[in-house]
Design a protein around this motif. Structure first.
Motif, mmCIF file in Angstrom:
data_model
loop_
_atom_site.group_PDB
_atom_site.id
_atom_site.type_symbol
_atom_site.label_atom_id
_atom_site.label_comp_id
_atom_site.label_asym_id
_atom_site.label_seq_id
_atom_site.Cartn_x
_atom_site.Cartn_y
_atom_site.Cartn_z
ATOM 1 N N GLU A 10 0.841 -1.212 0.000
ATOM 2 C CA GLU A 10 0.000 0.000 0.000
ATOM 3 C C GLU A 10 0.870 1.253 0.000
ATOM 4 N N PHE A 11 1.891 1.263 0.840
ATOM 5 C CA PHE A 11 2.806 2.405 0.882
ATOM 6 C C PHE A 11 3.513 2.588 -0.458
ATOM 7 N N LEU A 18 8.048 9.991 0.291
ATOM 8 C CA LEU A 18 8.554 9.791 1.646
ATOM 9 C C LEU A 18 8.352 8.347 2.094
ATOM 10 N N ILE A 19 7.222 7.792 1.780
ATOM 11 C CA ILE A 19 6.894 6.445 2.231
ATOM 12 C C ILE A 19 6.993 5.406 1.115
ATOM 13 N N GLN A 24 9.151 0.458 -1.397
ATOM 14 C CA GLN A 24 9.544 -0.220 -2.638
ATOM 15 C C GLN A 24 10.891 -0.914 -2.472
ATOM 16 N N GLN A 25 11.816 -0.241 -1.814
ATOM 17 C CA GLN A 25 13.133 -0.833 -1.594
ATOM 18 C C GLN A 25 13.025 -2.087 -0.741
ATOM 19 N N ALA A 39 10.926 6.635 7.976
ATOM 20 C CA ALA A 39 9.952 7.131 7.004
ATOM 21 C C ALA A 39 8.528 6.949 7.514
ATOM 22 N N ILE A 40 8.254 5.807 8.103
ATOM 23 C CA ILE A 40 6.904 5.553 8.626
ATOM 24 C C ILE A 40 6.596 6.500 9.773
#
Length: 62
Positions: A10-11, A18-19, A24-25, A39-40
């Motif tokens: 979802e992020f 930012l998220i 993704q990484q 980041a979270i």
């Protein structure tokens, strides 16, 4: 772990770099736990109660 993967998807799909980038990484197999956690936390601080669908996911992911 399945729930975390779902939240990170979802992020990653969000347009908020930012998220999305740390998520993704992580999903790509390049996990940086501290970068993702920062980041979270920052996303939660900046937008954690705006009413969007991501709001409840920040705390769940942490």
């Amino acid at each position: 772990m399945d729930e975390l993967q779902s939240i990170l998807r979802e992020f990653a799909a969000s347009e908020w770099e930012l998220i999305s980038i740390p998520a993704q990484q992580w999903l790509a197999g390049n996990p940086d736990k501290e970068a993702l956690r920062r980041a979270i936390r920052q996303a939660d601080d900046l937008c954690g109660n705006c009413g969007c669908k991501l709001d409840p996911l920040y705390i769940r992911a942490l």
